[in-house]
Design a protein around this motif. Structure first.
Motif, PDB file in Angstrom:
ATOM      1  N   TYR A 249       0.797  -1.258  -0.155  1.00 48.97           N
ATOM      2  CA  TYR A 249      -0.131  -0.041  -0.253  1.00 48.97           C
ATOM      3  C   TYR A 249       0.782   1.125   0.083  1.00 48.97           C
ATOM      4  O   TYR A 249       0.450   2.055  -0.777  1.00 48.97           O
ATOM      5  CB  TYR A 249      -1.069  -0.147   1.132  1.00 48.97           C
ATOM      6  N   VAL A 250       1.869   1.299   0.910  1.00 44.32           N
ATOM      7  CA  VAL A 250       2.927   2.381   0.814  1.00 44.32           C
ATOM      8  C   VAL A 250       3.244   2.780  -0.448  1.00 44.32           C
ATOM      9  O   VAL A 250       3.648   3.940  -0.680  1.00 44.32           O
ATOM     10  CB  VAL A 250       3.782   2.087   2.111  1.00 44.32           C
ATOM     11  N   ALA A 251       3.742   1.504  -1.034  1.00 41.41           N
ATOM     12  CA  ALA A 251       4.510   1.798  -2.454  1.00 41.41           C
ATOM     13  C   ALA A 251       3.757   2.333  -3.467  1.00 41.41           C
ATOM     14  O   ALA A 251       4.348   3.060  -4.529  1.00 41.41           O
ATOM     15  CB  ALA A 251       4.973   0.375  -2.949  1.00 41.41           C
ATOM     16  N   LYS A 252       2.437   2.216  -3.380  1.00 43.28           N
ATOM     17  CA  LYS A 252       1.570   2.816  -4.161  1.00 43.28           C
ATOM     18  C   LYS A 252       1.446   4.459  -4.172  1.00 43.28           C
ATOM     19  O   LYS A 252       0.857   5.173  -4.931  1.00 43.28           O
ATOM     20  CB  LYS A 252       0.130   2.648  -4.172  1.00 43.28           C
ATOM     21  N   GLY A 253       1.858   5.058  -3.085  1.00 42.64           N
ATOM     22  CA  GLY A 253       1.911   6.291  -2.626  1.00 42.64           C
ATOM     23  C   GLY A 253       0.378   7.064  -2.738  1.00 42.64           C
ATOM     24  O   GLY A 253       0.135   8.095  -3.004  1.00 42.64           O
ATOM     25  N   ARG A 254      -0.602   6.368  -2.273  1.00 46.20           N
ATOM     26  CA  ARG A 254      -2.019   6.870  -2.089  1.00 46.20           C
ATOM     27  C   ARG A 254      -2.486   7.483  -0.815  1.00 46.20           C
ATOM     28  O   ARG A 254      -3.520   8.248  -0.860  1.00 46.20           O
ATOM     29  CB  ARG A 254      -2.933   5.577  -2.584  1.00 46.20           C
ATOM     30  N   GLY A 255      -1.841   7.069   0.224  1.00 46.12           N
ATOM     31  CA  GLY A 255      -2.044   7.561   1.562  1.00 46.12           C
ATOM     32  C   GLY A 255      -1.081   7.112   2.533  1.00 46.12           C
ATOM     33  O   GLY A 255      -0.462   6.411   2.304  1.00 46.12           O
ATOM     34  N   LEU A 256      -1.231   7.779   3.871  1.00 45.39           N
ATOM     35  CA  LEU A 256      -0.477   7.652   5.039  1.00 45.39           C
ATOM     36  C   LEU A 256      -0.805   6.121   5.570  1.00 45.39           C
ATOM     37  O   LEU A 256      -1.747   5.705   5.462  1.00 45.39           O
ATOM     38  CB  LEU A 256      -0.449   8.816   5.843  1.00 45.39           C
TER      39      LEU A 256
END
Length: 776
Positions: free
Chosen positions: A629-636
């Protein structure tokens, strides 16, 4: 009242068994649809006289069918639901019950056996309505929970219990078995019928099995019904109440191993494996898989894995070694050094694109980019092909083949037997292939399957390695050393008293951030919230096994967050014990249930884009899914830790240990070519780091270190109260200041990119040092 009377009128015109079956299903369906579970008993009690007449009419008409020599199918067991407690026993059905008992003792064929138990079960319901525990007229609130505490003998008059305990002794294959399986799946979708109902039937079934000369086959039958039918029923799927059966399964496992141990002592042969030993050892290997699979899906603590390791794996391994010493060839001594590449084998349960596969595939791909590795070593995948878990994924196998990796799929031959494939024959075949291939190092990312324990215990390679993906306490004879990618970029790390070689793994981009059409993301998001309104709703949540969020402390925190943030909804994606989690939410605040969404098994490549914020679970945290999820850069991403001091100390230590690499990466990203363009030698990560340098998030090691520590303080919580406070702060920032929120996400992405680059540079180096040390 009118509807109930109508059923009585329809009863008078029902003459054939088809008419009766349709009417019965209509009655039960109406009751379930019209009333809540709490109201059914009250409503029926008010209409007791009508249902006494309906049931008596069913008795009379079914008795006539039985007397004519005809039979009924298991669907008529729904009579147990409308059996009035007020009615007495009916001796007219006793001869049918007794006849069934006598005929079952004659070892009938599979089809005959199923017809007999259907007859015996339906006759019990009609003969003893007051003893049907699942009756809607049973007003005891604990009627399911206390079933297992009653004497099993007293349950023999319960028709459903009789059917359950007997059908599980039949083979799961065949048309009639399939029909009965569909009935059970339907039965266990009815509210409040759970594991507590299954447990006494399973105990009875195992008791029945050991009265037969074919006990090993019958025990396998019982396990197949549990795993492939009951486990998949709506109210039973991945329910943690299954753990209450662990002592029962453990005793079955011990009984099989005792048979093996005794037969080994009695055997005087020197070569071929006697059928008796093979039969019981095959059952033991299967039972170990069975216990591991069902219990492992509910384990959430290292202490649970420790208990399994002690009571199951360590109990079995000495017997596996004894068998191997008596009947199997020894591992040949290593041949003199040649120019031949050494084979490193990886033992897989099956090939599917789960988190372990993604990590292992990424490491393999990284290693194959190293000339030193490809010159000296070759990787092969040896697959146990545990069809009981799932089929192998052809696309995943094709990915490995594209890298030039050979997959030895043992299931191609053995899995033709379906759910009755031999785990012993699989183990023996895999060992034979590994010895023929002269595997120098066997890496096993497994921690308790029967086949994998057997292979390690009997020794298939000169060096045998346990690779953990989260179980840090697995420990059996045959493990020479341990490694893990859960190492915080350290070359060695200790977990739960064991030392592990650290192998950082840079994940392949195809797993973390593949290209996904924007319209697909928008359509998926629209399934949960409407983003077009003036005050759009936002989503936060997690992706992973539901057992990880089945924590009262975590759910209490999520409820508090929802209470303070009315424009947010929580999305839990993954398979598991959804019903139990909803019960906990209802206990905390039932009004919040509509704001919880359960997505089931999802494509994380898509769903990782629809979450505005990741609220990591605790105390059992998410793993690769959070990093993806972090790798997608969509949210904290907000995480929970036990100690602020310990966390900061750990971060400082890790950063200081990798200072040289961090400085080198920063220098590489700062370099400019003669044309004035930045050098982008490492693709996406370098671009993110370039942007971070330009945005002055950091400029050197010291500022990067401070950036990491400050960001960790903002996105880490150390109590429930702080978790709620920081989550609310993050959500308000997302709502009220999108540009500042985007900046925070960019910092998170830069830290992730740096960590990924560190893994890329260290992973292959550490792994090469590891194999050099053990395969010199």
């Amino acid at each position: 009242m009118v509807e109930h009377s109508r059923f009585l009128g329809l009863m008078e015109n029902a003459h054939t068994k088809q008419d009766l079956r349709m009417l019965l299903l209509s009655i039960v369906a109406h009751l379930l649809k019209s009333y809540s579970a709490q109201d059914i008993s009250t409503n029926l009690s008010a209409n007791l006289a009508i249902y006494e007449k309906i049931f008596e009419s069913f008795r009379t008409k079914i008795l006539q069918i039985f007397t004519q020599g005809d039979i009924l199918d298991c669907g008529f067991l729904y009579l147990a639901f409308i059996a009035p407690k007020s009615l007495g026993a009916d001796e007219r059905f006793k001869p049918f019950i007794e006849s069934v008992q006598k005929l079952l003792a004659t070892q009938p064929s599979q089809e005959e056996y199923i017809m007999l138990i259907e007859l015996g079960a339906i006759a019990r319901v009609l003969a003893n309505p007051s003893q049907q525990n699942l009756s809607f007229f049973n007003t005891n609130t604990d009627k399911y929970d206390n079933l297992c505490e009653k004497s099993l003998d007293n349950l023999d008059n319960d028709g459903v219990m009789f059917f359950l305990s007997r059908i599980m002794c039949a083979s799961i294959d065949g048309i009639s078995a399939g029909r009965c399986g569909e009935f059970l799946l339907e039965l266990f979708s009815i509210q409040e019928i759970g594991v507590s109902c299954v447990r006494p039937a399973i105990i009875q079934a195992y008791t029945q099995a050991h009265l037969s000369s074919q006990a090993p086959l019958l025990v396998r039958n019982i396990c197949n019904w549990q795993l492939h039918i009951l486990w998949n029923a709506k109210n039973l799927f991945n329910n943690r109440e299954w753990l209450s059966l662990y002592p029962v399964w453990k005793q079955e496992f011990y009984a099989a191993l005792r048979q093996v141990s005794q037969a080994l002592r009695d055997d005087t042969s020197s070569s071929s494996v006697p059928p008796l030993i093979a039969q019981w050892l095959d059952l033991a290997l299967y039972l170990q898989f069975f216990i591991y699979h069902i219990c492992g899906n509910s384990f959430s603590k290292q202490e649970q894995w420790q208990e399994f390791n002690t009571e199951i794996s360590q109990y079995a391994v000495p017997i596996y070694r004894e068998f191997a010493a008596k009947f199997l060839p020894y591992l040949p001594k290593s041949s003199p050094s040649t120019n031949k590449r050494k084979i490193i084998g990886i033992l897989r349960d099956r090939i599917v694109e789960n988190s372990p596969f993604k990590v292992e595939y990424s490491l393999i791909k990284n290693l194959l980019a190293s000339p030193e590795f490809t010159q000296h070593y070759e990787i092969k995948i040896y697959c146990m092909s545990l069809i009981e878990k799932s089929e192998n994924n052809p696309q995943a196998i094709a990915k490995l083949a594209k890298l030039g990796i050979e997959t030895i799929d043992i299931g191609l031959g053995f899995n033709k037997a379906g759910f009755y494939n031999s785990h012993l024959q699989k183990a023996l075949a895999l060992r034979e292939i590994m010895l023929r291939d002269e595997v120098a190092m066997l890496i096993s990312p497994n921690n308790g399957y029967g086949i994998s324990d057997f292979l390690l215990a009997s020794r298939c390679a000169r060096v045998q390695v346990f690779w953990t993906h989260g179980n840090f306490v697995y420990d059996i004879s045959g493990i020479d050393t341990r490694l893990t990618h859960i190492c915080n970029n350290q070359k060695s790390i200790a977990h739960n008293g064991f030392s592990f070689y650290g192998i950082p793994v840079q994940m392949d981009r195809s797993f973390y951030n593949p290209k996904v059409p924007q319209e697909l993301i928008a359509d998926t998001r629209a399934c949960y919230v409407d983003s077009s309104v003036k005050q759009p709703l936002r989503l936060f949540g997690v992706i992973g096994r539901l057992v990880k969020i089945d924590s009262l402390a975590y759910l209490r925190s999520i409820c508090a967050i929802l209470e303070q943030n009315p424009h947010w909804r929580f999305l839990a994606c993954g398979l598991g014990n959804e019903g139990e989690i909803k019960q906990k939410i209802s206990q905390i605040n039932p009004q919040l249930l509509p704001r919880f969404f359960f997505g089931g098994y999802v494509d994380s490549a898509v769903y990782g884009h629809i979450l505005n914020f990741w609220a990591d679970s605790f105390p059992m945290e998410q793993g690769e899914s959070r990093i993806e999820y972090v790798a997608k850069g969509r949210g904290l991403s907000l995480r929970y830790y036990e100690s602020a001091k310990q966390l900061e100390s750990t971060f400082v230590s890790q950063l200081d240990e990798t200072r040289g690499i961090i400085e080198a990466i920063i220098d590489d990203c700062r370099r400019v070519d003669p044309a004035g363009e930045k050098v982008d030698s490492r693709g996406e990560n370098s671009m993110l780091l370039h942007n971070a340098l330009e945005s002055t998030f950091f400029s050197d090691f010291a500022s990067y270190k401070e950036c990491v520590l400050e960001f960790a303080r903002e996105t880490s919580a150390f109590s429930e109260v702080e978790y709620v406070e920081k989550a609310t702060r993050i959500m308000r920032l997302c709502e009220l200041d999108p540009s500042e929120y985007a900046k925070k996400v960019a910092i998170q992405s830069a830290i992730h990119a740096m960590n990924s680059e560190i893994k890329a540079r260290l992973g292959v180096r550490y792994f090469l040092a590891f194999v050099r040390e053990y395969l010199a």
